[in-house]
Design a protein around this motif. Structure first.
Motif, PDB file in Angstrom:
ATOM      1  N   ILE A  90       0.924  -1.185   0.049  1.00  0.00           N
ATOM      2  CA  ILE A  90      -0.137  -0.176  -0.086  1.00  0.00           C
ATOM      3  C   ILE A  90       0.926   1.356   0.090  1.00  0.00           C
ATOM      4  N   GLU A  91       1.754   1.255   0.902  1.00  0.00           N
ATOM      5  CA  GLU A  91       2.932   2.597   0.904  1.00  0.00           C
ATOM      6  C   GLU A  91       3.617   2.612  -0.269  1.00  0.00           C
ATOM      7  N   LYS A  92       3.821   1.536  -1.241  1.00  0.00           N
ATOM      8  CA  LYS A  92       4.671   1.522  -2.394  1.00  0.00           C
ATOM      9  C   LYS A  92       3.525   2.300  -3.370  1.00  0.00           C
ATOM     10  N   LYS A  93       2.448   1.616  -3.553  1.00  0.00           N
ATOM     11  CA  LYS A  93       1.410   2.032  -4.435  1.00  0.00           C
ATOM     12  C   LYS A  93       1.003   3.898  -4.149  1.00  0.00           C
ATOM     13  N   GLU A  94       1.077   3.964  -2.873  1.00  0.00           N
ATOM     14  CA  GLU A  94       0.704   5.306  -2.351  1.00  0.00           C
ATOM     15  C   GLU A  94       1.841   6.268  -3.055  1.00  0.00           C
ATOM     16  N   SER A  95       3.152   5.879  -2.826  1.00  0.00           N
ATOM     17  CA  SER A  95       4.398   6.721  -3.206  1.00  0.00           C
ATOM     18  C   SER A  95       4.379   6.911  -4.706  1.00  0.00           C
ATOM     19  N   GLU A  96       3.751   5.871  -5.529  1.00  0.00           N
ATOM     20  CA  GLU A  96       3.936   5.896  -6.976  1.00  0.00           C
ATOM     21  C   GLU A  96       2.725   6.619  -7.456  1.00  0.00           C
ATOM     22  N   GLY A  97       1.790   7.091  -6.614  1.00  0.00           N
ATOM     23  CA  GLY A  97       0.631   7.922  -6.819  1.00  0.00           C
ATOM     24  C   GLY A  97      -0.380   6.960  -7.725  1.00  0.00           C
ATOM     25  N   LEU A  98      -0.215   5.589  -7.364  1.00  0.00           N
ATOM     26  CA  LEU A  98      -1.224   4.787  -8.230  1.00  0.00           C
ATOM     27  C   LEU A  98      -2.527   4.507  -7.746  1.00  0.00           C
ATOM     28  N   PRO A  99      -3.690   4.289  -8.218  1.00  0.00           N
ATOM     29  CA  PRO A  99      -4.768   3.817  -7.514  1.00  0.00           C
ATOM     30  C   PRO A  99      -4.616   2.503  -6.889  1.00  0.00           C
ATOM     31  N   PHE A 100      -5.050   1.961  -5.737  1.00  0.00           N
ATOM     32  CA  PHE A 100      -5.021   0.711  -5.527  1.00  0.00           C
ATOM     33  C   PHE A 100      -6.601   0.360  -4.725  1.00  0.00           C
TER      34      PHE A 100
END
Ligand SMILES: [Zn+2]
Ligand SMILES: [Zn+2]
Ligand SMILES: [Zn+2]
Ligand SMILES: [Zn+2]
Length: 368
Positions: free
Chosen positions: A358-368
Motif C-alpha cells: 500500500i505504501e509503495k502504491k501510494e508513493s507511486e501515486g497509483l490507485p489501489f
C-alpha cells in the motif's frame, strides 16, 4: 615509428598513475562511477564549458568551435592572465562513456601541467612538435584510464569476487568496452607477476562505498535495500536466498538499485526506542515502553509468528500477550518483520506501519 617508441619509453607511467590516484584521493567523493563534475566543481581555477554553450556565447557554429579548438571531443584552454583553465567538451556527442573519457583526458593535461610546460594556451598538433604532441596525448590517455578505473579500488572488487570481467568494469565504472578491455589486459599481466592489486591510499576513500554495496541488496519483491545476510526481508517478509557473490548477481542487484523504494522510517535508537511516541508524538516517554498518553508500545521489536492482531471474535489482541512470543530483536523504524526469524514487528502489529504494497502504491501515486 622508431621515434615514437623512444618517446613512449620516456614516459613515466608509474608516476602518472600515482598522480591520478593522488588527484582522486584529494577530490573524489568516494563513490562510483567516478563523479568528474563533482571533482571539477571542487577546483577553483578550473571551469567546465559545453561546446554548445561556447558556440552560443561566441556566435559560432559547432563546426567552427571544433576547428577553433582543433578537436571534435574537447580541449583544455589555459588563460595565462588569470591563471585559470577552461575544460571544454563536445556535449553533442551521444556516447556518454566517450564524453567521460574526454573530460578525464583533459583533466590529465591539467594535472600533468602540459600547458604550463610548453607555455601553450591550447595544446594541438599544430603548435607542438610531433613528439611533444604524441607524448602528451599518451600521457593524458593513460591518466584518464587510471582516473576512471583506479586499480587500487577495482582490486578490492576482484579480491571479493575472486574474478573480474569487462562487463562489470564497464557498468560499475561507466567506461567504454575498449577501456574495460584495456583494464582486463592489465589485470592479466599483473596477475602473471603474482599481483592481485595496486595499493594506494585512495582505496580508503572508496572503502565505505564498496562495503555498503557488498553488504546490502535490493529485495526482489518490495525493492527496499536490505542487509545481505537477512533471512527475511524486514519490509515484506519475503524469504531471502543466501546471496551468491558472483559478478552477475552483483550487477543484477545493481540494476534493481535504480528502482529502489524507500519506506517511511521512524527514527529509532539501536535498541528500537524512539525520541517521541510514534502514535501521538508525546516527547516525555522517560524510558517507558508504553506511552503514558496513548498507551502504544513505543519500541519496535520482533513479536514472532503472531498472526493477526484480532482474535477469532474480532477483538484486538493486546500486545502484552505477544511480547514474549518473538525473538525480541530490536528492529529498524520501518521494519514490518524481523530479518532473522520473519516474525511480525510491534510497530506493524499495532498499525503504526502500513502494508508495504500500500505504501509503495501510494508513493507511486497509483490507485489501489
Ligand atoms: Zn589531449
Ligand atoms: Zn522485501
Ligand atoms: Zn503516544
Ligand atoms: Zn525475530
Amino acid at each position: 615509428m622508431t621515434k615514437t617508441i623512444t618517446i613512449s619509453n620516456n614516459i613515466d607511467y608509474k608516476e602518472i598513475k600515482e598522480s591520478a590516484y593522488d588527484f582522486l584521493d584529494k577530490y573524489s567523493n568516494g563513490r562510483l562511477p567516478i563523479n568528474l563534475l563533482d571533482i571539477i566543481n571542487k577546483i577553483d581555477n578550473l571551469h567546465l564549458i559545453k561546446y554548445t554553450r561556447f558556440a552560443r556565447d561566441r556566435k559560432l557554429k559547432l563546426k567552427e568551435v571544433c576547428e577553433l579548438l582543433q578537436s571534435e571531443d574537447g580541449a583544455l584552454w589555459y588563460q595565462t592572465a588569470t591563471d585559470t583553465y577552461i575544460l571544454l567538451y563536445n556535449d553533442t556527442i551521444t556516447n556518454k562513456e566517450r564524453i567521460r573519457f574526454t573530460v578525464a583526458h583533459e583533466l590529465g593535461h591539467y594535472v600533468l601541467k602540459h600547458n604550463e610546460k610548453t607555455e601553450k594556451t591550447i595544446l594541438s598538433r599544430y603548435n607542438l612538435t610531433e613528439d611533444e604532441y604524441n607524448t602528451f596525448e599518451k600521457e593524458a590517455n593513460f591518466f584518464a584510464k587510471h582516473l576512471l578505473v583506479p586499480f587500487p579500488v577495482l582490486g578490492n572488487y576482484s579480491l571479493f569476487f575472486h574474478q573480474m570481467d569487462a562487463r562489470f568494469i564497464r557498468i560499475v565504472f561507466q567506461v567504454s568496452y575498449s577501456v574495460a578491455n584495456y583494464v582486463i589486459g592489465n589485470l592479466k599481466s599483473m596477475s602473471s607477476f603474482g599481483l592481485v592489486k595496486d595499493g594506494h591510499d585512495v582505496e580508503n576513500r572508496f572503502a565505505k562505498y564498496i562495503d555498503t554495496s557488498q553488504s546490502t541488496r535490493i529485495c526482489q519483491t518490495c525493492y527496499s535495500k536490505i542487509n545481505r545476510n537477512s533471512n527475511y526481508c524486514h519490509i515484506c517478509s519475503t524469504e531471502q536466498r543466501k546471496g551468491s557473490s558472483t559478478l552477475d548477481a552483483y550487477l543484477d542487484n545493481r540494476e534493481r538499485e535504480e528502482e529502489r523504494m524507500r519506506y517511511y522510517k521512524y527514527p529509532l535508537d539501536e535498541d528500537g526506542f524512539p525520541n517521541s511516541c510514534p502514535r501521538c508524538g508525546n516527547e516525555e516517554l522517560n524510558g517507558c515502553v508504553f506511552c503514558n498518553v496513548c498507551g502504544v508500545y513505543v519500541r519496535n521489536i520482533c513479536l514472532g509468528d503472531c498472526g493477526d492482531n484480532y482474535d477469532v471474535w474480532g477483538h484486538s489482541v493486546p500486545i502484552q500477550e505477544q511480547l514474549a512470543n518473538g525473538c525480541g530483536k530490536s528492529l529498524a523504524g520501518n521494519s514490518r518483520y524481523c530479518p532473522d526469524c520473519g516474525g511480525k514487528s510491534s510497530y506493524f502489529f499495532q498499525g503504526l506501519l502500513k502494508n508495504w504494497d500500500i505504501e509503495k502504491k501510494e508513493s507511486e501515486g497509483l490507485p489501489f
